[in-house]
Motif scaffolding. Structure first.
Motif, PDB file in Angstrom:
ATOM      1  N   ILE A  41       4.861   6.212  10.177  1.00 22.76           N
ATOM      2  CA  ILE A  41       5.737   5.052  10.350  1.00 22.76           C
ATOM      3  C   ILE A  41       5.313   3.929   9.398  1.00 22.76           C
ATOM      4  O   ILE A  41       6.161   3.283   8.772  1.00 22.76           O
ATOM      5  N   MET A  42       3.995   3.715   9.291  1.00 25.02           N
ATOM      6  CA  MET A  42       3.503   2.680   8.377  1.00 25.02           C
ATOM      7  C   MET A  42       3.895   2.995   6.935  1.00 25.02           C
ATOM      8  O   MET A  42       4.290   2.092   6.182  1.00 25.02           O
ATOM      9  N   LEU A  43       3.794   4.251   6.520  1.00 25.31           N
ATOM     10  CA  LEU A  43       4.181   4.631   5.161  1.00 25.31           C
ATOM     11  C   LEU A  43       5.671   4.409   4.934  1.00 25.31           C
ATOM     12  O   LEU A  43       6.087   3.976   3.852  1.00 25.31           O
ATOM     13  N   LEU A  44       6.488   4.690   5.934  1.00 24.74           N
ATOM     14  CA  LEU A  44       7.925   4.469   5.819  1.00 24.74           C
ATOM     15  C   LEU A  44       8.228   2.981   5.646  1.00 24.74           C
ATOM     16  O   LEU A  44       9.038   2.596   4.785  1.00 24.74           O
ATOM     17  N   VAL A  45       7.563   2.138   6.428  1.00 20.86           N
ATOM     18  CA  VAL A  45       7.758   0.694   6.303  1.00 20.86           C
ATOM     19  C   VAL A  45       7.317   0.214   4.925  1.00 20.86           C
ATOM     20  O   VAL A  45       8.018  -0.590   4.274  1.00 20.86           O
ATOM     21  N   ILE A  46       6.172   0.695   4.452  1.00 21.21           N
ATOM     22  CA  ILE A  46       5.691   0.296   3.124  1.00 21.21           C
ATOM     23  C   ILE A  46       6.658   0.750   2.047  1.00 21.21           C
ATOM     24  O   ILE A  46       6.915   0.037   1.077  1.00 21.21           O
ATOM     25  N   TRP A  47       7.228   1.937   2.198  1.00 22.01           N
ATOM     26  CA  TRP A  47       8.193   2.429   1.212  1.00 22.01           C
ATOM     27  C   TRP A  47       9.390   1.491   1.133  1.00 22.01           C
ATOM     28  O   TRP A  47       9.848   1.138   0.041  1.00 22.01           O
ATOM     29  N   PHE A  48       9.912   1.079   2.301  1.00 24.02           N
ATOM     30  CA  PHE A  48      11.033   0.131   2.305  1.00 24.02           C
ATOM     31  C   PHE A  48      10.633  -1.197   1.661  1.00 24.02           C
ATOM     32  O   PHE A  48      11.416  -1.799   0.933  1.00 24.02           O
ATOM     33  N   ARG A  49       9.412  -1.643   1.930  1.00 30.90           N
ATOM     34  CA  ARG A  49       8.949  -2.900   1.330  1.00 30.90           C
ATOM     35  C   ARG A  49       8.788  -2.774  -0.182  1.00 30.90           C
ATOM     36  O   ARG A  49       9.088  -3.710  -0.916  1.00 30.90           O
ATOM     37  N   VAL A  50       8.314  -1.632  -0.646  1.00 27.69           N
ATOM     38  CA  VAL A  50       8.196  -1.412  -2.094  1.00 27.69           C
ATOM     39  C   VAL A  50       9.580  -1.431  -2.723  1.00 27.69           C
ATOM     40  O   VAL A  50       9.794  -2.068  -3.766  1.00 27.69           O
ATOM     41  N   MET A  51      10.537  -0.753  -2.101  1.00 31.82           N
ATOM     42  CA  MET A  51      11.901  -0.733  -2.629  1.00 31.82           C
ATOM     43  C   MET A  51      12.532  -2.128  -2.638  1.00 31.82           C
ATOM     44  O   MET A  51      13.377  -2.420  -3.482  1.00 31.82           O
ATOM     45  N   ALA A  52      12.108  -2.970  -1.703  1.00 33.63           N
ATOM     46  CA  ALA A  52      12.642  -4.334  -1.634  1.00 33.63           C
ATOM     47  C   ALA A  52      11.916  -5.285  -2.584  1.00 33.63           C
ATOM     48  O   ALA A  52      12.287  -6.462  -2.679  1.00 33.63           O
ATOM     49  N   GLY A  53      10.868  -4.812  -3.253  1.00 28.33           N
ATOM     50  CA  GLY A  53      10.160  -5.634  -4.226  1.00 28.33           C
ATOM     51  C   GLY A  53       9.203  -6.638  -3.616  1.00 28.33           C
ATOM     52  O   GLY A  53       8.961  -7.695  -4.189  1.00 28.33           O
ATOM     53  N   HIS A  54       8.639  -6.309  -2.466  1.00 28.14           N
ATOM     54  CA  HIS A  54       7.744  -7.244  -1.783  1.00 28.14           C
ATOM     55  C   HIS A  54       6.338  -7.305  -2.384  1.00 28.14           C
ATOM     56  O   HIS A  54       5.549  -8.156  -1.978  1.00 28.14           O
ATOM     57  N   PHE A  55       5.999  -6.421  -3.302  1.00 31.06           N
ATOM     58  CA  PHE A  55       4.635  -6.355  -3.818  1.00 31.06           C
ATOM     59  C   PHE A  55       4.606  -6.640  -5.311  1.00 31.06           C
ATOM     60  O   PHE A  55       5.531  -6.321  -6.046  1.00 31.06           O
ATOM     61  N   THR A  56       3.493  -7.238  -5.727  1.00 34.56           N
ATOM     62  CA  THR A  56       3.231  -7.481  -7.147  1.00 34.56           C
ATOM     63  C   THR A  56       1.856  -6.902  -7.463  1.00 34.56           C
ATOM     64  O   THR A  56       1.097  -6.560  -6.538  1.00 34.56           O
ATOM     65  N   PRO A  57       1.485  -6.804  -8.738  1.00 33.81           N
ATOM     66  CA  PRO A  57       0.144  -6.312  -9.058  1.00 33.81           C
ATOM     67  C   PRO A  57      -0.968  -7.174  -8.454  1.00 33.81           C
ATOM     68  O   PRO A  57      -2.058  -6.680  -8.181  1.00 33.81           O
TER      69      PRO A  57
END
Length: 88
Positions: A41-57
């Motif tokens: 579930i955590m990986l699924l949430v992180i995947w959605f967050r990555v697709m939404a552009g929530h992370f930077t280097p």
């Protein structure tokens, strides 16, 4: 895990009440299965967050936290496999 539990219960007559091994087997593998489900579930949430552009280097601690958690689940599985399946 459901297949394994069914096999252990019906073919091997392994139950929670069959002693220390039965109780330990179901407890250890059940807790591990719970943590695998939680990690998925955590990986699924992180995947959605990555697709939404929530992370930077520079700002990606959520991603790192989930990666650390998943590595913990992996290491615990190695110990469980050795102690539950090989040594007993």
């Amino acid at each position: 895990q459901a297949y394994e539990y069914g096999h252990a219960y019906s073919d091997l007559n392994l139950k929670l009440t069959t002693g220390a091994y039965g109780a330990s087997f179901f407890m250890l593998t059940g807790f591990h299965g719970f943590h695998v489900t939680l990690g998925s579930i955590m990986l699924l949430v992180i995947w959605f967050r990555v697709m939404a552009g929530h992370f930077t280097p520079e700002n990606h601690f959520g991603f790192e936290g989930v990666a650390w958690y998943w590595h913990f689940v992996d290491v615990v599985w190695l110990g469980l496999f050795i102690f539950v399946y090989w040594l007993i």
